[in-house]
Design an enzyme around this catalytic site. Structure first.
Site: not given
Ligand code: S3P
Length: 428
Positions: A21, A26, A93, A121, A166, A313
């Protein structure tokens, strides 16, 4: 939709996992701002990466999708168009945070919306640095979606020590930096997933235990032509399930094995899991390989908090595995779990409670008193509309003797649309 899950006598077979995912999102976004055509094979058909494609299309980026192959005609850094409607990021997110970096950088007037979970969030973490760079980005009630981005003069590069580990935040700042005057430097002291750096070929320098990642307007934006590996975060459910089930052997081919994602492998191996890895040729950008997991007896583990961003995750399914280990396991330093699609510490506490497991919820983690191989209580498990809670509860339910029900089980479609079919395949 609710899903019945019965205790199962076996977990055997070989699986093709959903495409990663994080990499799918990206690849699509970076292809959109590159110049020329990108071909992304094995793009995820899960709901989150599909939200990204719809948003890119609304921004005037031609996107064609057929049988898992996505062709994107990149419009270049200056080619994005002002969308006619709100950009709906759904539950994702990653879509909202990364796209905000691009749109704030390009100064595209837009409004990003999300579902109920995403709208609760915090977006403050990206609003703060993007505003420092000169972007006009505002949330509702301060820091929640809908996010409104307005046209702004060219952004200024910043030097930004990440206050939270993050990858979404790191990526949002670096993406905005691709449009800014001067260098943007993100300083990361606890490494998070590095797909953005790899796929954009950004310069990364090591300084002791920190890394500095740079972006600027003159960074070349490569087109994205490759095969997306299977999602390690999806594999983790079966790696844990295979480890704790007494009659299991599961083969997963072409799994993404980027070390910034696979801490759960190390942790499960330290717990005594029987996991075999056959490194594959992968692609130049992202390592991949085959993973075989077999039944084992696990030992308790105290997680090193520095590993949390590399298994963020996977923590819900690791909690399930810990229930089947002998002794006291502990997760700490994982407060971020409370800011995911749902409060995953609270949601997992509810799941474990219903199964009759012994644990203590902490503000930043959990202590689990594992009882070794056993059959947990069957019951009605709430997914809280969170894909990873639904799948973690399903693994727990497979280990029980009775019949369980996972409420709002359709949430799995966010990252793993075939999860329930794969479960059937393994149980025979
Ligand atoms: C992700 C980063 C993580 C992860 C999310 C996907 C990403 O979140 O929990 O499922 O694709 O960059 P954070 O970077 O906010 O921890």
């Amino acid at each position: 939709m609710n899903q019945i899950v019965n205790g199962t006598r076996q977990l055997r077979g070989s699986l093709t996992l959903p495409p990663d995912k994080s990499i799918s999102h990206r690849a699509a976004m970076f292809a959109a701002i590159a110049e020329g055509e990108s071909v992304i094979h094995n793009y995820s058909d899960a709901a989150d990466p599909q939200s990204t494609l719809v948003c890119l299309n609304q921004l005037g980026v031609p996107v064609e999708q057929q049988n898992g192959t996505v062709r994107i005609s990149g419009v270049g850094r200056d080619g994005l168009q002002v969308p006619a409607d709100d950009l709906d990021c759904g539950n994702s997110g990653t879509t909202m945070r990364l796209l905000s970096g691009i749109l704030a950088g390009a100064g595209i007037k837009s409004r990003l919306i999300g579902d109920e979970s995403l709208s609760s969030r915090t977006m403050q973490r990206i609003i703060t640095p993007l505003t420092q760079m000169g972007a006009s980005i505002k949330g509702q009630n301060g820091d929640y979606a809908p996010l409104e981005i307005d046209h702004s003069d060219k952004l200024r590069g910043i030097r930004y020590p990440l206050p939270i580990a993050s990858a979404q935040l790191k990526s949002a700042v670096l993406l905005a930096g691709l449009f800014a005057e001067g260098d943007t430097e993100v300083i990361e002291s606890v490494p998070s997933r590095d797909h953005t750096e790899r796929l954009l070929q950004l310069p990364v320098e090591n300084y002791g235990s920190s890394v500095i990642i740079k972006s600027n307007r003159s960074q070349h934006l490569p087109t994205q032509n490759y095969n997306v590996p299977g999602d390690f975060s999806a594999a983790a459910f079966w790696i844990a399930a295979g480890s704790i089930h007494p009659n299991a052997e599961i083969l997963m081919k072409n799994v993404g094995l980027n070390p910034s994602r696979t801490a759960a492998l190390k942790i499960l191996q330290e717990m005594g899991a029987d996991i075999e890895i056959e490194p594959g040729t992968g692609n130049a950008m992202e390592p991949m390989g085959d993973v075989i997991v077999r039944s084992s007896q696990l030992r308790a583990v105290k997680l090193d908090p520095a590993l949390i961003p590399n298994c963020i995750d996977e923590l819900p399914i690791l909690m399930v595995a810990m229930c089947f280990a002998e002794g006291r396991s502990e997760i700490s330093g994982a407060e971020e779990l409370r800011h995911k699609e749902t409060d995953r510490l609270a949601a997992m506490a509810n799941v474990l409670r219903i199964a009759g497991e012994k644990f203590e919820e902490k503000t930043d983690g959990i202590i689990i008193q594992g009882t070794g191989s056993h059959q947990p209580g069957a019951g009605e498990f709430q997914s809280e509309h969170d894909h990873r809670i639904a799948m973690s509860a399903a693994v727990l339910a497979m280990m029980s003797v009775g019949k369980s029900e996972i409420i709002n089980a359709e949430a799995t479609a966010i990252s793993y649309p075939n999860f329930w079919d794969d479960l059937k395949l393994l149980t025979g």
